[in-house]
Design an enzyme around this catalytic site. Structure first.
Site, PDB file in Angstrom:
ATOM      1  CG  ASP A 126       2.574   3.172  -0.554  1.00  0.00           C
ATOM      2  OD1 ASP A 126       1.988   2.092  -0.685  1.00  0.00           O
ATOM      3  OD2 ASP A 126       2.512   4.090  -1.395  1.00  0.00           O
ATOM      4  CE  LYS A 132      -2.056   5.985  -9.363  1.00  0.00           C
ATOM      5  NZ  LYS A 132      -0.869   5.160  -9.473  1.00  0.00           N
ATOM      6  CG  ASP A 171      -0.966   5.244  -0.962  1.00  0.00           C
ATOM      7  OD1 ASP A 171      -0.012   5.934  -0.549  1.00  0.00           O
ATOM      8  OD2 ASP A 171      -0.971   4.722  -2.084  1.00  0.00           O
TER       9      ASP A 171
HETATM   10  N1  GDD Z   1      10.697  -2.821  -6.366  1.00  0.00           N
HETATM   11  C1  GDD Z   1       9.917  -1.920  -6.975  1.00  0.00           C
HETATM   12  N2  GDD Z   1      10.187  -1.556  -8.256  1.00  0.00           N
HETATM   13  N3  GDD Z   1       8.880  -1.373  -6.282  1.00  0.00           N
HETATM   14  C2  GDD Z   1       8.112  -0.460  -6.920  1.00  0.00           C
HETATM   15  C3  GDD Z   1       8.345  -0.037  -8.240  1.00  0.00           C
HETATM   16  C4  GDD Z   1       9.461  -0.632  -8.936  1.00  0.00           C
HETATM   17  O1  GDD Z   1       9.737  -0.330 -10.109  1.00  0.00           O
HETATM   18  N4  GDD Z   1       7.401   0.892  -8.557  1.00  0.00           N
HETATM   19  C5  GDD Z   1       6.610   1.036  -7.474  1.00  0.00           C
HETATM   20  N5  GDD Z   1       7.037   0.226  -6.471  1.00  0.00           N
HETATM   21  C6  GDD Z   1       6.426   0.055  -5.140  1.00  0.00           C
HETATM   22  C7  GDD Z   1       6.340   1.339  -4.319  1.00  0.00           C
HETATM   23  O2  GDD Z   1       7.471   1.449  -3.482  1.00  0.00           O
HETATM   24  C8  GDD Z   1       5.056   1.110  -3.512  1.00  0.00           C
HETATM   25  O3  GDD Z   1       5.301   0.380  -2.321  1.00  0.00           O
HETATM   26  C9  GDD Z   1       4.221   0.226  -4.423  1.00  0.00           C
HETATM   27  O4  GDD Z   1       5.099  -0.352  -5.369  1.00  0.00           O
HETATM   28  C10 GDD Z   1       3.108   1.004  -5.145  1.00  0.00           C
HETATM   29  O5  GDD Z   1       3.690   2.131  -5.780  1.00  0.00           O
HETATM   30  P1  GDD Z   1       3.097   3.607  -5.576  1.00  0.00           P
HETATM   31  O6  GDD Z   1       3.962   4.524  -6.339  1.00  0.00           O
HETATM   32  O7  GDD Z   1       2.855   3.867  -4.141  1.00  0.00           O
HETATM   33  O8  GDD Z   1       1.721   3.458  -6.374  1.00  0.00           O
HETATM   34  P2  GDD Z   1       0.344   4.227  -6.143  1.00  0.00           P
HETATM   35  O9  GDD Z   1       0.096   4.482  -4.718  1.00  0.00           O
HETATM   36  O10 GDD Z   1       0.313   5.389  -7.075  1.00  0.00           O
HETATM   37  O11 GDD Z   1      -0.714   3.140  -6.709  1.00  0.00           O
HETATM   38  C11 GDD Z   1      -0.688   1.796  -6.261  1.00  0.00           C
HETATM   39  O12 GDD Z   1      -1.255   1.670  -4.963  1.00  0.00           O
HETATM   40  C12 GDD Z   1      -2.653   2.048  -4.864  1.00  0.00           C
HETATM   41  C13 GDD Z   1      -3.095   1.819  -3.443  1.00  0.00           C
HETATM   42  O13 GDD Z   1      -2.424   2.664  -2.595  1.00  0.00           O
HETATM   43  C14 GDD Z   1      -1.473   0.945  -7.264  1.00  0.00           C
HETATM   44  O14 GDD Z   1      -1.289  -0.410  -6.896  1.00  0.00           O
HETATM   45  C15 GDD Z   1      -2.971   1.314  -7.245  1.00  0.00           C
HETATM   46  O15 GDD Z   1      -3.698   0.418  -8.075  1.00  0.00           O
HETATM   47  C16 GDD Z   1      -3.515   1.211  -5.830  1.00  0.00           C
HETATM   48  O16 GDD Z   1      -4.884   1.633  -5.804  1.00  0.00           O
HETATM   49 MG    MG Z   2       1.155   4.321  -2.969  1.00  0.00          MG
END
Ligand code: GDD
Ligand code: MG
Length: 363
Positions: A117, A168, A226
């Site tokens: 994303d 977070k 993001d």
């Molecule tokens: N296959 C799979 N299985 N993918 C997953 C799972 C899972 O259980 N959980 C999350 N994902 C994928 C989501 O589809 C996304 O592409 C990515 O992992 C990160 O998940 P998000 O839900 O978007 O996390 P976030 O945005 O709150 O936080 C993450 O991204 C940030 C940057 O945008 C973390 O990596 C943070 O540390 C980071 O700063």
């Molecule tokens: Mg994200």
């Protein structure tokens, strides 16, 4: 500048539920939402390809069956794609470990991992070369944001080594955050426990740092976003249409708006600010649509105002309605006189009836 590497493999994390993007993600997973006219991932795939990535394993879970019909074997992108599905979501670390079963890389090869994303303008090739030159276990792309509490906060020392990973945290020690693009040495992926729920952010990275492995930061200040919230999703699409981030997957020249096949935009309508107009969508005379995403088959009636919003597939914004910073679900109808503002979301198929404009003498 693109600097390519030979035959790099990648894992794309696309299994999340996209909760913050509901109702858009009720029927379509976040990575497949139409963004600047194509599924969001098309931009990431084309960009990865431009840096020498040749093979990508999708780590799927939520609505897993929808990915392969969208991208097939990847040949349209000059890529070879594989799909690995978790029966139940295994978290980011468990997903990486599961998808690694489909990698062909050897133990000392670099493997790119991408959150599904993210729009990023950074030089992936340079990130990989830095990883190899420093013989790191993992190299994290880092960027700076105003509010690091919503991300992984990543302090580094003077040599660029990551000293902590604080996912977070309410008390961030730096504005520098994890930008969601990693280079892992393959053997490090293999050390993640198999078939278990693991978070790379909360377990793997802190564990590697604790045990003295070289976890490196690759910081830059290029475009980064993001798209996990409606406001960010709209901004991402707008920035791609306007050309603020170049994408080989943009289906037309960058400009004030992009209209897909069969879209009918009245010459008397104002459609600008990076608006994407979906296939067969209609924008009537005198309507104003600015910086928005209009999905396929929606109708913006004459005189309606739409700004910084998403209008779902087959939805209708009636004459005299105002939609500002809002999400209108698929097939929903915003009746005349309604004003939607401040992040309001209308669920699919909901019809908001006509709202008579009240004058002060009525009250
Ligand atoms: N296959 C799979 N299985 N993918 C997953 C799972 C899972 O259980 N959980 C999350 N994902 C994928 C989501 O589809 C996304 O592409 C990515 O992992 C990160 O998940 P998000 O839900 O978007 O996390 P976030 O945005 O709150 O936080 C993450 O991204 C940030 C940057 O945008 C973390 O990596 C943070 O540390 C980071 O700063
Ligand atoms: Mg994200």
């Amino acid at each position: 500048m693109t600097s390519s590497l030979p035959d790099l493999e990648a894992i794309l994390l696309v299994g999340g539920q996209g909760t913050r993007l509901r109702p858009l993600t009720l029927g379509t997973p976040k990575p497949l939402l139409p963004t600047a006219g194509v599924p969001f991932l098309a931009h990431q795939l084309a960009r990865a390809r431009s840096f020498g990535v040749r093979r990508i394993v999708f780590a799927t879970s939520y609505k897993a069956a929808m990915f392969e019909p969208a991208f097939g074997d990847g040949s349209a992108f000059g890529l070879s794609l594989e799909y690995m599905t978790e029966e139940t979501p295994l978290g980011t670390g468990g997903a990486i470990r599961n998808a690694a079963e489909a990698l062909t890389s050897g133990p000392s090869d670099p493997v790119l991992i991408l959150n599904g994303d993210i729009l990023s303008g950074h030089d992936i090739g340079d990130q990989v070369r830095t990883h190899l030159a420093r013989q790191a276990a993992v190299t994290l792309h880092l960027t700076e944001v105003d509010d690091p509490t919503r991300f992984g906060c990543v302090p580094t020392d003077a040599s660029g080594r990551v000293t902590a990973f604080l996912e977070k945290t309410p008390n961030p020690v730096t504005n520098r955050i994890n930008a969601g693009c990693y280079v892992f040495t393959r053997s490090v992926i293999d050390s993640i426990p198999r078939d278990e729920v693991v978070s790379v952010e909360r377990e793997t990275f802190p564990g590697l740092i604790e045990s003295g492995e070289v976890v490196l930061g690759y910081a830059d200040r290029t475009y980064w976003l993001d798209v996990g919230t409606p406001a960010a999703f709209v901004r991402g699409s707008r920035d791609l249409v306007l050309g603020r981030l170049g994408s080989p997957a943009l289906p037309g020249p960058a400009g004030e708006h992009l209209a897909l096949d069969g879209a009918r935009v009245s010459p008397e309508a104002k459609v600008q600010g990076g608006t994407a107009v979906g296939a067969r969508a209609v924008v009537g005379a005198g309507a104003s649509v600015v910086g928005s995403v209009l999905l396929d088959d929606c109708v913006i009636e004459p005189g309606a105002l739409v700004t910084d919003s998403v209008v779902g597939t087959g939805a209708r914004v009636c004459a005299g309605a105002v939609v500002h910073d809002a999400v209108v679900g698929d097939r929903a109808v915003v009746g005349p006189g309604n004003e939607l503002r401040h992040g309001v979301r209308v669920w699919p198929d909901v019809a908001l009836p006509e709202r008579a404009v009240r004058y002060s003498s009525d009250v």
